[in-house]
Design a protein around this motif. Structure first.
Motif, mmCIF file in Angstrom:
data_model
loop_
_atom_site.group_PDB
_atom_site.id
_atom_site.type_symbol
_atom_site.label_atom_id
_atom_site.label_comp_id
_atom_site.label_asym_id
_atom_site.label_seq_id
_atom_site.Cartn_x
_atom_site.Cartn_y
_atom_site.Cartn_z
ATOM 1 N N HIS A 1 4.711 -8.687 -8.077
ATOM 2 C CA HIS A 1 3.974 -9.875 -8.534
ATOM 3 C C HIS A 1 2.566 -9.540 -9.033
ATOM 4 C CE1 HIS A 1 6.968 -12.835 -7.039
ATOM 5 N NE2 HIS A 1 7.253 -11.841 -6.214
ATOM 6 N N GLN B 1 -6.696 -12.481 -8.288
ATOM 7 C CA GLN B 1 -7.984 -13.123 -8.591
ATOM 8 C C GLN B 1 -8.001 -14.581 -8.130
ATOM 9 O OE1 GLN B 1 -9.664 -11.876 -12.611
ATOM 10 N NE2 GLN B 1 -7.738 -10.740 -12.583
ATOM 11 N N ILE C 1 -2.544 -13.469 -9.629
ATOM 12 C CA ILE C 1 -2.473 -13.972 -8.247
ATOM 13 C C ILE C 1 -3.647 -13.441 -7.421
ATOM 14 C CG2 ILE C 1 -1.123 -13.855 -6.093
ATOM 15 C CD1 ILE C 1 1.414 -13.855 -7.870
ATOM 16 N N ASP D 1 -12.609 -1.273 -5.422
ATOM 17 C CA ASP D 1 -12.912 -0.895 -6.792
ATOM 18 C C ASP D 1 -13.819 -1.936 -7.457
ATOM 19 O OD1 ASP D 1 -12.878 -0.338 -9.526
ATOM 20 O OD2 ASP D 1 -10.908 0.630 -9.336
ATOM 21 N N GLY E 1 -0.558 -8.256 -11.458
ATOM 22 C CA GLY E 1 -0.875 -8.375 -12.879
ATOM 23 C C GLY E 1 -0.626 -9.754 -13.462
ATOM 24 N N LYS E 2 -0.438 -10.748 -12.575
ATOM 25 C CA LYS E 2 -0.192 -12.114 -13.069
ATOM 26 C C LYS E 2 -1.329 -13.065 -12.679
ATOM 27 C CE LYS E 2 3.904 -12.523 -11.072
ATOM 28 N NZ LYS E 2 5.207 -13.115 -10.698
ATOM 29 N N ALA F 1 -14.574 -2.324 -10.428
ATOM 30 C CA ALA F 1 -14.043 -2.817 -11.710
ATOM 31 C C ALA F 1 -13.155 -4.034 -11.482
ATOM 32 C CB ALA F 1 -13.246 -1.706 -12.405
ATOM 33 N N SER G 1 1.439 1.653 -3.693
ATOM 34 C CA SER G 1 0.279 2.018 -4.525
ATOM 35 C C SER G 1 -0.364 3.336 -4.092
ATOM 36 C CB SER G 1 -0.777 0.904 -4.507
ATOM 37 O OG SER G 1 -1.314 0.737 -3.214
ATOM 38 N N PRO H 1 -8.155 -6.102 4.297
ATOM 39 C CA PRO H 1 -7.643 -5.654 3.008
ATOM 40 C C PRO H 1 -7.096 -6.821 2.182
ATOM 41 C CG PRO H 1 -6.011 -5.214 4.727
ATOM 42 C CD PRO H 1 -7.204 -5.831 5.413
ATOM 43 N N VAL H 2 -6.801 -6.524 0.914
ATOM 44 C CA VAL H 2 -6.232 -7.501 -0.026
ATOM 45 C C VAL H 2 -4.953 -6.885 -0.598
ATOM 46 C CG1 VAL H 2 -6.609 -8.791 -2.181
ATOM 47 C CG2 VAL H 2 -8.568 -8.244 -0.711
ATOM 48 N N PHE I 1 0.829 -1.218 0.000
ATOM 49 C CA PHE I 1 0.000 0.000 0.000
ATOM 50 C C PHE I 1 0.856 1.258 0.000
ATOM 51 C CE2 PHE I 1 -4.490 -1.009 -0.004
ATOM 52 C CZ PHE I 1 -4.463 -2.385 0.172
HETATM 53 C C1 LIG Z 1 -5.589 -5.007 -6.408
HETATM 54 C C2 LIG Z 1 -4.619 -6.184 -6.335
HETATM 55 C C3 LIG Z 1 -4.896 -6.998 -5.078
HETATM 56 C C4 LIG Z 1 -4.847 -7.055 -7.569
HETATM 57 O O1 LIG Z 1 -3.961 -8.168 -7.524
HETATM 58 P P1 LIG Z 1 -3.244 -8.682 -8.863
HETATM 59 O O2 LIG Z 1 -2.593 -9.970 -8.577
HETATM 60 O O3 LIG Z 1 -2.397 -7.586 -9.408
HETATM 61 O O4 LIG Z 1 -4.529 -8.871 -9.790
HETATM 62 P P2 LIG Z 1 -4.717 -9.899 -11.000
HETATM 63 O O5 LIG Z 1 -3.388 -10.128 -11.651
HETATM 64 O O6 LIG Z 1 -5.487 -11.069 -10.563
HETATM 65 O O7 LIG Z 1 -5.629 -9.042 -11.949
HETATM 66 C C5 LIG Z 1 -5.041 -7.968 -12.616
HETATM 67 C C6 LIG Z 1 -6.085 -7.250 -13.425
HETATM 68 O O8 LIG Z 1 -6.892 -6.476 -12.558
HETATM 69 C C7 LIG Z 1 -6.733 -5.105 -12.898
HETATM 70 N N1 LIG Z 1 -6.703 -4.309 -11.688
HETATM 71 C C8 LIG Z 1 -5.824 -4.377 -10.667
HETATM 72 N N2 LIG Z 1 -6.141 -3.463 -9.727
HETATM 73 C C9 LIG Z 1 -7.250 -2.827 -10.172
HETATM 74 C C10 LIG Z 1 -8.048 -1.791 -9.672
HETATM 75 N N3 LIG Z 1 -7.800 -1.197 -8.492
HETATM 76 N N4 LIG Z 1 -9.108 -1.407 -10.415
HETATM 77 C C11 LIG Z 1 -9.391 -1.976 -11.606
HETATM 78 N N5 LIG Z 1 -8.661 -2.970 -12.133
HETATM 79 C C12 LIG Z 1 -7.603 -3.375 -11.424
HETATM 80 C C13 LIG Z 1 -5.401 -5.006 -13.619
HETATM 81 O O9 LIG Z 1 -5.404 -3.893 -14.465
HETATM 82 C C14 LIG Z 1 -5.396 -6.301 -14.402
HETATM 83 O O10 LIG Z 1 -6.196 -6.196 -15.544
HETATM 84 P P3 LIG Z 1 -5.832 -7.005 -16.892
HETATM 85 O O11 LIG Z 1 -5.928 -8.460 -16.536
HETATM 86 O O12 LIG Z 1 -6.897 -6.565 -17.859
HETATM 87 O O13 LIG Z 1 -4.461 -6.587 -17.253
HETATM 88 C C15 LIG Z 1 -3.147 -5.713 -6.368
HETATM 89 O O14 LIG Z 1 -2.913 -5.023 -7.549
HETATM 90 C C16 LIG Z 1 -2.758 -4.840 -5.192
HETATM 91 O O15 LIG Z 1 -2.352 -5.349 -4.148
HETATM 92 N N6 LIG Z 1 -2.839 -3.495 -5.340
HETATM 93 C C17 LIG Z 1 -2.403 -2.564 -4.334
HETATM 94 C C18 LIG Z 1 -3.243 -2.628 -3.089
HETATM 95 C C19 LIG Z 1 -4.727 -2.542 -3.381
HETATM 96 O O16 LIG Z 1 -5.182 -1.671 -4.104
HETATM 97 N N7 LIG Z 1 -5.512 -3.488 -2.796
HETATM 98 C C20 LIG Z 1 -6.932 -3.569 -3.008
HETATM 99 C C21 LIG Z 1 -7.697 -2.680 -2.114
HETATM 100 S S1 LIG Z 1 -8.055 -3.445 -0.533
#
Ligand SMILES: CC(C)(COP(=O)(O)OP(=O)(O)OC[C@H]1O[C@@H](n2cnc3c(N)ncnc32)[C@H](O)[C@@H]1OP(=O)(O)O)[C@@H](O)C(=O)NCCC(=O)NCCS
Length: 179
Positions: free
Chosen positions: A91, A98, A96, A121, A93-94, A123, A25, A84-85, A22
């Motif tokens: 790592h 989902q 993980i 979010d 965008g791979k 989305a 981000s 939180p997540v 966090f």
């Molecule tokens: C949000 C989070 C948990 C997603 O995990 P991840 O492993 O990167 O996600 P995945 O790889 O399964 O999915 C990635 C997809 O989701 C999208 N995505 C990721 N964060 C997003 C967001 N905040 N809003 C919309 N889309 C998002 C990416 O663009 C990507 O899209 P694509 O497949 O079309 O390229 C991670 O990016 C993260 O820890 N972010 C910072 C902390 C945060 O914001 N946590 C969530 C709030 S509690």
């Protein structure tokens, strides 16, 4: 990707993951707030109200999420909040995030939880089944700064019908700054 639901031996690593992710981000202040939340959730939440699911690659912690109980005293359904997540910045965008969420929701389903709700979010969380709900249909435990981020899903065959308030969260979440 391996997963685990054990958290006591990994408490510090999990808190560090949330702080670092966090911070990257959303900035240092948000990183400190969410890292502190992760620490308090582990230290202060009774085990029956807490589930922590982590993702590992080659022995390294790469992701984590918390589920904590939301109590609706006027409704018998079992509800957990997913927050939180985090997936470690390097790592992301791979897939993980989902996969970890889908696995965590399966674990809740297996133990008979009725509803999962999260605050984030639509989305992104829409990809794993969450849909917007109103505070009228599903009261939140604190006033929401971003009501459009209040999203939920049924974990059973039953449709997601309104829950009567009030709602109560675990102690570590009882802070308006988190909502
Ligand atoms: C949000 C989070 C948990 C997603 O995990 P991840 O492993 O990167 O996600 P995945 O790889 O399964 O999915 C990635 C997809 O989701 C999208 N995505 C990721 N964060 C997003 C967001 N905040 N809003 C919309 N889309 C998002 C990416 O663009 C990507 O899209 P694509 O497949 O079309 O390229 C991670 O990016 C993260 O820890 N972010 C910072 C902390 C945060 O914001 N946590 C969530 C709030 S509690």
């Amino acid at each position: 990707m391996d997963t685990s639901t054990e958290y006591t031996p990994h408490a510090e690593a999990i808190a560090e993951l949330f702080t670092a992710t966090f911070t990257a981000s959303d900035g240092a202040e948000e990183g400190a707030l969410v890292g502190c939340l992760a620490r308090r959730l582990i230290a202060e939440t009774p085990a029956e109200d807490l589930r922590v699911v982590t993702a590992w690659e080659e022995g390294t912690l790469v992701g984590g999420l918390f589920f904590t109980r939301l109590t609706y005293p006027n409704d018998p359904r079992r509800v957990f909040l997913m927050a939180p997540v985090a997936v470690a910045t390097a790592h992301q965008g791979k897939g993980i995030g989902q996969r970890l969420i889908a696995h965590g929701l399966d674990l809740l389903r297996q133990e008979g939880v009725d509803i999962a709700v999260t605050y984030g979010d639509p989305a992104f969380y829409g990809r794993v089944g969450f849909k917007p709900v109103t505070e009228a249909d599903m009261p939140a435990p604190q006033p929401l700064n971003l009501p459009q981020g209040w999203i939920a899903q049924s974990l059973t065959d039953a449709p997601l019908t309104p829950l009567p308030g009030p709602a109560r969260c675990v102690a570590a979440f009882d802070d308006p700054a988190l909502w």
